[in-house]
Design a protein around this motif. Structure first.
Motif, PDB file in Angstrom:
ATOM      1  N   LYS A   1       4.917  -9.312   7.137  1.00 26.63           N
ATOM      2  CA  LYS A   1       4.936 -10.505   6.285  1.00 26.63           C
ATOM      3  C   LYS A   1       6.335 -10.765   5.729  1.00 26.63           C
ATOM      4  O   LYS A   1       6.762 -11.915   5.582  1.00 26.63           O
ATOM      5  CB  LYS A   1       3.925 -10.351   5.154  1.00 26.63           C
TER       6      LYS A   1
ATOM      7  N   ARG B   1       2.536  -5.332   5.687  1.00 23.91           N
ATOM      8  CA  ARG B   1       3.378  -5.892   4.627  1.00 23.91           C
ATOM      9  C   ARG B   1       4.796  -6.138   5.139  1.00 23.91           C
ATOM     10  O   ARG B   1       5.414  -7.159   4.812  1.00 23.91           O
ATOM     11  CB  ARG B   1       3.405  -4.931   3.437  1.00 23.91           C
TER      12      ARG B   1
ATOM     13  N   ASP C   1       3.009   0.691   5.439  1.00 17.71           N
ATOM     14  CA  ASP C   1       2.263  -0.571   5.357  1.00 17.71           C
ATOM     15  C   ASP C   1       2.957  -1.596   6.257  1.00 17.71           C
ATOM     16  O   ASP C   1       3.651  -2.498   5.793  1.00 17.71           O
ATOM     17  CB  ASP C   1       2.217  -1.065   3.904  1.00 17.71           C
TER      18      ASP C   1
ATOM     19  N   HIS D   1       8.484   0.268   3.766  1.00 15.87           N
ATOM     20  CA  HIS D   1       7.150  -0.253   4.073  1.00 15.87           C
ATOM     21  C   HIS D   1       6.606   0.381   5.347  1.00 15.87           C
ATOM     22  O   HIS D   1       5.703  -0.166   5.982  1.00 15.87           O
ATOM     23  CB  HIS D   1       7.184  -1.775   4.237  1.00 15.87           C
TER      24      HIS D   1
END
Length: 380
Positions: free
Chosen positions: A273, A270, A267, A264
């Motif tokens: 999270k 993301r 990102d 990831h």
């Protein structure tokens, strides 16, 4: 009559010569233009522009603090290799190297003996799973028992390789899912033994995408076509992520280190999270420095926010390549080349983090997760 013929012949020669004088330079220019066009249209491999940017550079040859490399591979090392490694490690302030390729059983014992016998405080060895008896009932329980024996023989963690979830299959042809219940006993044993699981699930998401000229990993796939993950042979990237995240949730007492920023790195929101939902999940930055280096502001802020969850790692060992990690983590240098072109056709930037964050990435987070490392070898 002959005079008239001679006059006609001479006139024709003059006309032809005049045409040659007029047209020849144009033909030459056309040929030169075509040659120039060919010369000015390099392939993507040939085009390697040299930057004209003039800005301060800080080439860091040695880490500011001693560090732990949580992600390295040394299969069946010899004593000579280990002695050489220690000498090289000293030059860059690499205090402890984690060999993720320890194997299991006799191989594990031999690797521990070679690496820790002469240099007990400089190396950590992780065990691996053996799948030879995968199709015999009670497999998961036996792996857990083998792992317990490996830990008694010196293993300080478990490494799971990329075939898990992608290539590993039962005799029936059914793919072994990342969250397969058969392996629950193994992950619970890791929690019981208080050892981390460094797990590699999937590959960069671009490897699962169409291999075309819009794919930013096109060069790497050209160099290594076998790294492509076409849907006819492999599960989708998102399927693997769903299974992996379910595994993390299923075993909240087990500490997982997702290799390569959990794929990831492109990102970070993301990834944040994922951290927020799973306090037992950590990541290393092995072989994905280019992802952080192309987004220096976001990388800096992410590492500050999640400073307790990120560990230093390199993957493919080369003592001369660590300095790119040092430079990125410790400076604000701009627009410099990454050390492996196939990973990144772009240039990267330093995202200098505060010293307290740097210490956590370099060694404090690893000390928290991996048992048996001497903390006295590192600053407070």
């Amino acid at each position: 009559m002959n005079s008239r013929r001679n006059l006609f012949f001479i006139s024709a020669l003059c006309a032809g010569g005049l045409a040659t004088v007029i047209l020849w330079p144009r033909a030459v220019m056309t040929q030169q233009s075509t040659a120039t066009e060919k010369q000015q249209t390099p392939t993507i491999d040939e085009y390697q522009p040299k930057s004209t940017l003039a800005t301060k550079e800080h080439k860091v040859e040695r880490a500011k603090f001693p560090f732990i490399d949580i992600h390295s591979h040394h299969w069946n090392p010899t004593t000579e290799e280990v002695d050489r490694l220690v000498k090289e490690m000293d030059t860059i302030n690499l205090r402890v190297m984690v060999n993720l390729s320890g194997g299991t059983g006799e191989q594990l014992k031999n690797t521990v003996a070679v690496m820790k016998g002469r240099h007990p405080d400089r190396f950590v060895v992780f065990a691996n799973m053996n799948y030879d008896d995968l199709n015999t009932p009670g497999f998961g329980k036996r792996v857990a028992e083998r792992l317990e024996a490996d830990v008694k023989n010196g293993a300080q963690g478990l490494k799971i390789f990329k075939n898990f979830g992608m290539d590993l299959k039962y005799a029936s042809g059914q793919r072994v899912h990342v969250d397969d219940p058969e392996f629950d006993a193994v992950f619970e044993k890791c929690a019981e033994l208080k050892i981390p699981v460094l797990i590699h699930v999937a590959e960069p998401s671009a490897f699962f995408d169409s291999w075309d000229y819009h794919n930013e990993r096109w060069e790497e796939l050209k160099e290594f076509p076998g790294r492509a993950r076409p849907p006819a042979k492999y599960p989708p990237f998102e399927t693997l992520m769903t299974e992996r995240n379910h595994l993390f949730t299923k075993h909240p007492r087990t500490n997982f280190i997702a290799a390569h920023l959990g794929f990831h790195g492109n990102d970070l929101e993301r990834l944040g999270k994922l951290f927020d939902a799973n306090p037992n999940v950590y990541v290393d930055i092995a072989a994905v420095l280019a992802e952080l280096g192309r987004q220096p502001y976001s990388a800096h802020d992410f590492l500050v926010k999640y400073q307790d969850r990120v560990l230093m790692g390199k993957d493919i060992y080369d003592v001369n390549e660590y300095k790119w990690y040092f430079r990125s983590l410790e400076t604000r240098d701009e627009y410099f080349e990454y050390y492996r072109r196939r990973h990144a056709f772009w240039r990267i930037y330093g995202f200098q983090v505060p010293d307290e964050v740097l210490k956590k990435v370099y060694y404090k987070n690893a000390l928290k997760l991996v048992p048996g490392i001497d903390a006295k070898a590192f600053p407070e």
